[in-house]
Design a protein around this motif. Structure first.
Motif, PDB file in Angstrom:
ATOM      1  N   UNK A 307      11.946  68.439  53.177  1.00 42.95           N
ATOM      2  CA  UNK A 307      12.497  68.062  51.878  1.00 42.95           C
ATOM      3  C   UNK A 307      13.977  68.396  51.751  1.00 42.95           C
ATOM      4  N   UNK A 308      14.502  69.270  52.644  1.00 44.96           N
ATOM      5  CA  UNK A 308      15.914  69.619  52.561  1.00 44.96           C
ATOM      6  C   UNK A 308      16.807  68.395  52.715  1.00 44.96           C
ATOM      7  N   UNK A 309      16.314  67.349  53.375  1.00 40.45           N
ATOM      8  CA  UNK A 309      17.139  66.171  53.652  1.00 40.45           C
ATOM      9  C   UNK A 309      17.500  65.411  52.396  1.00 40.45           C
ATOM     10  N   UNK A 310      16.678  65.502  51.368  1.00 42.20           N
ATOM     11  CA  UNK A 310      16.918  64.650  50.207  1.00 42.20           C
ATOM     12  C   UNK A 310      16.969  65.398  48.878  1.00 42.20           C
ATOM     13  N   UNK A 311      16.430  66.610  48.794  1.00 40.54           N
ATOM     14  CA  UNK A 311      16.395  67.292  47.501  1.00 40.54           C
ATOM     15  C   UNK A 311      17.786  67.684  47.014  1.00 40.54           C
ATOM     16  N   UNK A 312      18.671  68.088  47.923  1.00 34.26           N
ATOM     17  CA  UNK A 312      20.025  68.420  47.492  1.00 34.26           C
ATOM     18  C   UNK A 312      20.727  67.203  46.897  1.00 34.26           C
ATOM     19  N   UNK A 313      20.423  66.030  47.438  1.00 34.47           N
ATOM     20  CA  UNK A 313      20.994  64.795  46.895  1.00 34.47           C
ATOM     21  C   UNK A 313      20.360  64.451  45.554  1.00 34.47           C
ATOM     22  N   UNK A 314      19.037  64.490  45.484  1.00 33.81           N
ATOM     23  CA  UNK A 314      18.341  64.087  44.268  1.00 33.81           C
ATOM     24  C   UNK A 314      18.663  64.996  43.086  1.00 33.81           C
ATOM     25  N   UNK A 315      18.879  66.279  43.357  1.00 30.88           N
ATOM     26  CA  UNK A 315      19.108  67.237  42.284  1.00 30.88           C
ATOM     27  C   UNK A 315      20.588  67.410  41.944  1.00 30.88           C
ATOM     28  N   UNK A 316      21.460  66.731  42.660  1.00 30.40           N
ATOM     29  CA  UNK A 316      22.888  66.866  42.393  1.00 30.40           C
ATOM     30  C   UNK A 316      23.279  66.080  41.139  1.00 30.40           C
ATOM     31  N   UNK A 317      23.955  66.706  40.177  1.00 30.13           N
ATOM     32  CA  UNK A 317      24.408  65.975  38.991  1.00 30.13           C
ATOM     33  C   UNK A 317      25.388  64.859  39.324  1.00 30.13           C
ATOM     34  N   UNK A 318      25.987  64.910  40.506  1.00 30.59           N
ATOM     35  CA  UNK A 318      26.943  63.887  40.880  1.00 30.59           C
ATOM     36  C   UNK A 318      26.279  62.529  41.076  1.00 30.59           C
ATOM     37  N   UNK A 319      24.990  62.531  41.400  1.00 33.07           N
ATOM     38  CA  UNK A 319      24.292  61.278  41.682  1.00 33.07           C
ATOM     39  C   UNK A 319      23.379  60.845  40.540  1.00 33.07           C
ATOM     40  N   UNK A 320      23.281  61.641  39.495  1.00 25.43           N
ATOM     41  CA  UNK A 320      22.427  61.261  38.371  1.00 25.43           C
ATOM     42  C   UNK A 320      21.983  62.471  37.577  1.00 25.43           C
TER      43      UNK A 320
END
Length: 436
Positions: A307-320
């Motif tokens: 899950x490390x591959x995508x959780x940092x992206x999904x939880x980033x305020x920069x992307x949503x």
């Protein structure tokens, strides 16, 4: 006016840099002062050289008002005495009222940005032709609405305030500041050729770059924020304003609205819904580990690895924006994501197996769609599998017009949002019991 905006931005940066210790009550008088300054500036621009009262061309008292339309227009005029006056005279001849004017000096010529009220029968092509004949070049027109009537300093103050309160607002603030554009956040590892949106972070200096219709800025968390507007070049003033908003975001660091709602599900259990970000990665990973392979496959459309591959992206305020559902013990049992996807907006849900079919997904989806409506999105879409009946039912439960597309076994459901969507979707499965 451009200098006024730069002064406003600098003042805001210093104000918010002091963090939460700055009293919120200071914002009201600052906003009032800036609004007053904007009104006085427009008044002096429009009435300092006003014609005599008997030469205004005003309609006789009691005459019916003609149907009118608001337009935003940008054109380039020669930097010579009388050039702008000739353009304004041509607009006046067609009974076009100039509501506001901003100037953007360039090395050659000046870009003038107007907000106009024109007769309703005037088409955009006619307006552009009129301006061209009056000496304008590279003219761009777009229909405006009442939101554009707010003066520029007040508008910038509002965008800076929203950015200061919520890190996820930065992409939205940039879009509202710069008009129709595509904003992408590129991680530091992204590489690309010079002049492309995928340029490596090392190719972007700390002060950013401006290349005609593309501007790039160093993202506060690393990487690059790329803004593209193919139909209209950016001006140095716009670049300075965008850079000031990004600098404000960087100085304030990670932040989220602190509000949270405590709800009671139909079965009687209490849950809490709150905003989440990368500080919740570990709790989100623990939830993923408790989910079955089928649940993860429905969410990520295939086998799921680390899950490390995508959780940092999904939880980033920069992307949503991300909403988390947690129990009384603090365990996260559901995640809902509202993801900025270029010019589109995606919604995605994941609910732990033991908490499915209890209204948690519908609660998250309703709140995400309400957020999308508040930010001005015209539609949201969800990517899932046709066998994911829970997600399909939740989308239908929104009560919005839906479009369905199936591509290679993947179902894309798009909900079209009403122009005046409510600020919150009614809670069909839970009852609010308190707000923190």
């Amino acid at each position: 006016m451009s200098r006024d905006l730069s002064d406003v931005t600098d003042a805001l940066t210093h104000l918010f840099a002091h963090g939460p210790a700055v009293p919120a009550m200071l914002l009201a008088p600052v906003a009032a002062l800036i609004a007053t300054a904007g009104v006085r500036t427009r008044w002096s621009q429009r009435h300092g050289q006003a014609p005599p009262p008997d030469d205004t061309g005003a309609r006789p008292p009691g005459a019916e008002a003609e149907a009118s339309a608001l337009w935003r227009m940008r054109t380039t005029v020669r930097d010579a005495p009388g050039s702008l006056a000739a353009l304004c005279a041509a607009l006046a001849d067609r009974r076009i009222d100039i509501l506001s004017l901003q100037t953007h000096p360039l090395a050659e010529g000046t870009v003038d940005e107007f907000l106009l009220r024109a007769p309703g029968e005037l088409a955009g092509s006619e307006l552009a032709e009129l301006v061209t004949q009056a000496g304008g070049a590279h003219t761009w027109t777009e229909r405006a609405d009442t939101h554009d009537l707010v003066d520029a300093p007040t508008r910038l103050l509002g965008l800076a305030t929203r950015t200061a309160l919520d890190a996820a607002e930065l992409p939205l603030a940039l879009r509202q500041l710069l008009g129709r554009c595509t904003i992408r956040s590129l991680p530091a590892s992204t590489a690309g050729s010079a002049g492309s949106a995928g340029s490596a972070v090392d190719d972007v200096p700390p002060q950013g770059t401006l290349e005609d219709t593309v501007l790039r800025l160093r993202a506060p968390e690393g990487g690059v924020i790329s803004v593209e507007r193919p139909y209209l070049p950016f001006t140095p003033a716009e670049f300075a304003r965008a850079r000031a908003l990004v600098e404000l975001d960087a100085r304030l660091g990670p932040r989220l609205p602190r509000g949270r709602d405590e709800l009671t599900l139909s079965e009687g259990r209490n849950i809490t819904v709150r905003r989440a970000d990368t500080r919740d990665v570990e709790a989100a990973k623990a939830m993923h580990e408790r989910c079955s392979a089928r649940t993860l496959g429905m969410r990520y459309h295939g086998p799921v690895g680390d899950a490390d591959r995508y959780l940092n992206h999904l939880l980033s305020p920069r992307f949503g924006r991300t909403l988390a559902v947690q129990t009384a013990s603090g365990r996260i049992v559901g995640l809902g994501h509202l993801l900025w996807d270029g010019d589109e907006t995606e919604v995605a849900l994941l609910v732990e197996d033991a908490w499915q079919r209890r209204g948690v997904g519908a609660e998250l989806l309703g709140r995400l769609v309400a957020m999308a409506a508040e930010t001005g999105c015209e539609s949201v879409y969800a990517v899932t599998q046709a066998s994911n009946t829970g997600m399909v039912a939740a989308m239908r439960g929104l009560g919005l017009p839906l479009d369905y597309q199936i591509e290679e076994g993947t179902l894309v459901v798009t909900a079209r949002l009403a122009p005046a969507s409510p600020a919150a979707v009614p809670l069909a499965h839970a009852e609010r019991i308190g707000t923190d």
